[in-house]
Scaffold this motif. Structure first.
Motif, mmCIF file in Angstrom:
data_model
loop_
_atom_site.group_PDB
_atom_site.id
_atom_site.type_symbol
_atom_site.label_atom_id
_atom_site.label_comp_id
_atom_site.label_asym_id
_atom_site.label_seq_id
_atom_site.Cartn_x
_atom_site.Cartn_y
_atom_site.Cartn_z
ATOM 1 N N LEU A 164 0.842 -1.050 -0.006
ATOM 2 C CA LEU A 164 -0.008 -0.137 -0.097
ATOM 3 C C LEU A 164 0.869 1.352 0.014
ATOM 4 N N LEU B 266 3.788 1.555 -1.480
ATOM 5 C CA LEU B 266 4.190 1.588 -2.725
ATOM 6 C C LEU B 266 3.065 2.317 -3.585
ATOM 7 N N LEU B 267 1.895 1.991 -3.417
ATOM 8 C CA LEU B 267 0.809 2.531 -4.380
ATOM 9 C C LEU B 267 0.748 4.069 -3.924
ATOM 10 N N TRP B 268 0.773 4.361 -2.716
ATOM 11 C CA TRP B 268 0.782 5.707 -2.440
ATOM 12 C C TRP B 268 1.980 6.660 -2.774
ATOM 13 N N VAL B 269 3.280 6.033 -2.709
ATOM 14 C CA VAL B 269 4.583 6.440 -3.126
ATOM 15 C C VAL B 269 4.125 7.014 -4.579
ATOM 16 N N PHE B 270 3.870 6.214 -5.528
ATOM 17 C CA PHE B 270 3.411 6.416 -6.860
ATOM 18 C C PHE B 270 2.597 7.650 -6.950
ATOM 19 N N VAL B 271 1.378 7.566 -6.152
ATOM 20 C CA VAL B 271 0.304 9.041 -6.453
ATOM 21 C C VAL B 271 1.243 9.987 -5.919
ATOM 22 N N THR C 162 4.208 10.718 -5.673
ATOM 23 C CA THR C 162 5.466 11.298 -6.637
ATOM 24 C C THR C 162 4.734 12.104 -7.685
ATOM 25 N N ALA C 163 3.863 11.342 -8.208
ATOM 26 C CA ALA C 163 3.077 12.038 -9.474
ATOM 27 C C ALA C 163 2.541 13.350 -9.011
ATOM 28 N N ILE C 164 1.752 13.394 -8.086
ATOM 29 C CA ILE C 164 1.326 14.732 -7.615
ATOM 30 C C ILE C 164 2.435 15.826 -7.579
ATOM 31 N N LEU D 289 8.502 7.609 -12.874
ATOM 32 C CA LEU D 289 7.170 7.276 -12.344
ATOM 33 C C LEU D 289 6.718 6.007 -12.925
ATOM 34 N N LEU E 278 8.145 3.116 -10.893
ATOM 35 C CA LEU E 278 7.391 3.071 -9.863
ATOM 36 C C LEU E 278 6.000 2.313 -10.067
ATOM 37 N N ALA F 109 4.876 -1.569 -8.998
ATOM 38 C CA ALA F 109 3.545 -1.907 -8.260
ATOM 39 C C ALA F 109 3.036 -3.175 -9.150
ATOM 40 N N VAL G 70 2.648 12.508 -16.736
ATOM 41 C CA VAL G 70 2.001 11.617 -15.637
ATOM 42 C C VAL G 70 0.911 10.802 -16.078
ATOM 43 N N PHE H 7 0.278 2.018 -14.308
ATOM 44 C CA PHE H 7 -0.003 1.660 -12.951
ATOM 45 C C PHE H 7 -1.433 0.969 -12.793
ATOM 46 N N THR I 298 -7.471 1.967 1.631
ATOM 47 C CA THR I 298 -6.181 2.850 1.290
ATOM 48 C C THR I 298 -5.855 2.604 -0.188
ATOM 49 N N GLY I 299 -5.903 1.246 -0.441
ATOM 50 C CA GLY I 299 -5.618 0.967 -2.019
ATOM 51 C C GLY I 299 -6.578 1.553 -3.047
ATOM 52 N N ALA J 46 -5.678 5.160 -3.545
ATOM 53 C CA ALA J 46 -4.837 5.348 -4.313
ATOM 54 C C ALA J 46 -4.925 5.100 -5.819
ATOM 55 N N LEU K 225 -7.406 8.085 -7.114
ATOM 56 C CA LEU K 225 -6.240 9.206 -7.286
ATOM 57 C C LEU K 225 -5.445 9.209 -8.633
ATOM 58 N N LEU L 180 -5.934 11.772 -11.592
ATOM 59 C CA LEU L 180 -4.588 12.344 -12.284
ATOM 60 C C LEU L 180 -4.836 12.427 -13.702
#
Lengths: 164, 523
Positions: free
Chosen positions: A14, A16-21, A23-25, B28, B31, B35, B83, B90, B360-361, B364, B367, B371
């Motif tokens: 999880l 990792l998922l948020w690190v991606f999001v 970073t994109a932001i 990105l 990353l 994932a 992005v 992803f 949580t997932g 993400a 989001l 994006l």
């Protein structure tokens, strides 16, 4: 696999998922700066602030509007008759190209026809190599010349003037 | 309208700006691939204790799709948004991992899950997108197919109704079978309609916005301006009536209202659209049994009779249970029981992800979608030509609406529709169509962000036009001159000017200071 490792892996994914999001932001934050604004590099800012050769004050410096100084640009003849444009410290590009500050719908004006810009307390007008020329009265504008309020500038079939 | 060669554009148009290196995108992308590939490995590890079958090949294919697109963008669309592509990879990777997980579960109702086919379509979609970006140098080229696009869209919409090739699956007649292949043409019709609306509205927006009576402060359009739009509206109603497809009908209608609003800035359109939609929805739910049944399932899912009825609320209730089982942090890949939900790999992949990744997932993932949509709308703001604005805005909006409809349906905010979650749900047509949408968005964003010699309103052109006079028509080197990039209007011919000149002033042409290197082009 032990319970602890498993939980750590699960939460790690999880993260990792948020690190991606996130970073994109973060990448997008660069985009929040307005388009065309200096990217913050020092050379850009220096060029922006450097005094123009031949002019005492920097045109970019926000001067307080003096009494009697022109506040708007008015089209007094031509297809856009009556259009007014508030003056700021930025220069005004006049022509047919959609990127101009004042876009003329005038077949006799060029894409980028003329420029009206402030320097110090004075506004100047300058022809940008237009096909049909820019005129004050019957005098063609060749180099940058001072422009007083109330004086009409002929651009194609249009006439613009500064007004207080 | 031909576009400018890249090298030439870089030399003459952007003397101060380098081609972006797209390092952010690459980072990105790594990353995003991490994932997806980690998810593949974890799924295999949780279910069988070892890496899943063909793990390396699958990972390689996913990476090749993403990195291949990245290379194509570097070469052909260097200014495109950085992005969008990583977000798509992803989502695509996580979706494939969930399909793989459901396939490996071995449950009897999960036989339809096929990660290989999903991966193949991902690779195919990326390849089609790459080809599109490679050969489509300027999105305005599509504009000449405005009415062709309308025709193609209408044909695609009615295709499932034809007796031999059309097929009804689970109550909705939206499938076409041709030579062993099946597809959902509505996914492609969505793109065709976006192209049509963009081309049509950019030509007619003034009549639509300004002509017509004013009623109670709302500027209403004239009836005769509405012809082509009414045709498409009728088509979207036809989809609802004859194909029993609530979602697609809603999608077309929403696209059409949103693009009208984008083009005309008239709020009356939104109001008219909502009223028409409300009236249509009420009429449909009272006339058609399948719509009424959907409404019933939406409002009373926990009714025991409805739960046990065939085609009742079993699926949506199981989906809700799956989301509840996931909770905040989820059960972890391969640890939940998402296969209990019918169609957990396609229509209900959102609830499967909710069970294994938790809220949580899911956030993400949402989001990441946000994006993509945000970048699409931002592109629409930035691009200079009206067609590009409407196309990018429409495509971004239709993707947002589709996500809202799917997620809203599963979380019971709105009645359930049969739409698929872009890039995640299993389905070749959906994957292919959405990759094409992404290719178009990337192309428009490349044109939008490409540095232009023309100053933007109220700002200074690249190269400091504030201090240097712009000498038009000069040989290269001077800032702010050069070949027009995309976004510059086609110049009028010199003949218009030489024929007649202002009467009160000299008629001779004043030549530019420097010799004009391109005869025939007027400054």
């Amino acid at each position: 696999m032990s319970e602890l490792t498993f939980t750590l892996l699960r939460l790690g994914y999880l993260v990792l998922l948020w690190v991606f999001v996130l970073t994109a932001i973060a990448v997008l934050r660069r985009d929040l700066a307005p388009r065309g604004a200096p990217r913050g590099t020092r050379s850009d800012r220096r060029r922006e602030a450097a005094p123009t050769p031949g002019a005492a004050a920097s045109p970019a410096a926000p001067a307080k509007p003096k009494r009697g100084a022109p506040t708007r640009l008015v089209v007094t003849a031509g297809p856009l008759l009556g259009t007014t444009l508030p003056l700021s410290t930025a220069s005004i590009l006049i022509g047919r190209a959609p990127g101009c500050t004042l876009v003329l719908d005038d077949d006799y004006s060029s894409s980028r026809h003329a420029r009206i810009f402030p320097q110090g307390d004075q506004w100047f007008v300058e022809d940008l190599g237009s096909t049909n020329g820019t005129f004050i009265g019957d005098t063609p504008v060749t180099g940058p010349i001072p422009l007083a309020p109330g004086v009409g500038v002929q651009i194609g079939r249009s006439v613009v003037e500064l007004q207080g | 309208m031909s576009t400018v060669e890249d090298s030439q554009a870089a030399r003459t148009v952007a003397p101060t700006e380098r081609r972006p290196a797209r390092v952010a995108e690459l980072f990105l992308l790594v990353l995003a691939l991490a994932a997806g590939i980690t998810a593949f490995a974890t799924v295999g590890n949780a279910l069988t204790g070892e890496l899943p079958e063909d793990f390396w090949l699958k990972s390689f294919l996913l990476a090749a799709a993403g990195l291949g697109m990245h290379v194509v963008l570097r070469l052909r669309a260097p200014w495109a948004d950085q992005v969008i592509l990583p977000s798509v990879v992803f989502l695509n990777g996580i979706g494939l991992a969930m399909i793989l997980r459901l396939e490996m579960s071995g449950a009897s109702n999960m036989r339809g899950a096929n990660a290989w086919s999903g991966l193949m379509y991902t690779a195919l979609g990326a390849a089609v997108a790459a080809v599109l970006i490679w050969f489509l140098r300027d999105h305005r080229w599509i504009r000449r197919f405005t009415y062709t696009a309308m025709l193609v869209g209408l044909v695609l919409v009615v295709l499932p109704l034809f007796p031999v090739i059309g097929q009804e699956i689970n109550g909705a007649r939206i499938w076409v079978h041709l030579g062993g292949m099946s597809m959902q043409p509505a996914e492609f019709a969505k793109i065709a309609f976006a192209v049509f609306f963009a081309g049509y509205l950019v030509a007619n927006r003034d009549t639509l916005a300004l002509a017509g009576p004013k009623v109670m402060g709302l500027q209403l359009p004239r009836i005769r301006d509405l012809g082509p739009i009414l045709i498409v509206w009728a088509a979207s109603l036809g989809v609802l009536i004859f194909e029993h497809d609530l979602g697609t009908s809603l999608l077309f209608f929403g696209l059409f209202v949103a693009m009208l609003y984008l083009a005309t800035e008239r709020f009356s359109w939104v109001l008219i659209g909502l009223l028409l939609f409300g009236a249509g929805a009420i009429a449909a739910s009272s006339i058609f049994t399948h719509v009424a049944a959907r409404m019933e399932v939406w409002l009373h899912p926990f009714d025991a009779a409805l739960y046990n009825a065939p085609g009742g609320s079993f699926q949506i209730v199981q989906g809700t249970f799956a989301l509840a089982a996931g909770g905040m942090f989820g059960t972890g890949w391969g640890e939940g029981e998402p296969y209990r939900v019918p169609f957990a790999y396609s229509d209900f992949i959102y609830s499967s992800l909710g069970e294994e990744l938790g809220l949580t997932g899911l956030l993400a993932i949402l989001l990441a979608y946000l994006l993509i949509v945000h970048r699409g709308l931002r592109t629409a703001i930035a691009v200079r030509d009206g067609f590009g604005k409407l196309l990018a805005g429409g495509l971004a909006f239709v993707m947002a609406l589709q996500i809202f409809t799917v997620v809203g349906g599963i979380t019971r905010i709105i009645p359930l529709t049969g739409l698929t979650l872009p890039f995640m749900a299993q389905g070749g047509s959906s994957l292919l169509a959405n990759w094409i949408v992404i290719a178009l968005l990337l192309r428009v964003s490349d044109i939008a962000r490409r540095p232009s010699s023309l100053p933007v309103r109220g700002t200074v052109a690249a190269g400091g036009a504030m201090h240097d006079p712009i000498v038009v028509g000069a040989a290269g080197g001077t800032p702010g001159t050069g070949t027009p990039v995309a976004g510059t209007p086609v110049r009028r011919s010199a003949g218009e000017v030489t024929g007649a000149a202002p009467s009160s002033h000299p008629t001779e042409m004043i030549t530019p200071a420097q010799p004009d290197t391109r005869p025939g082009e007027r400054s």
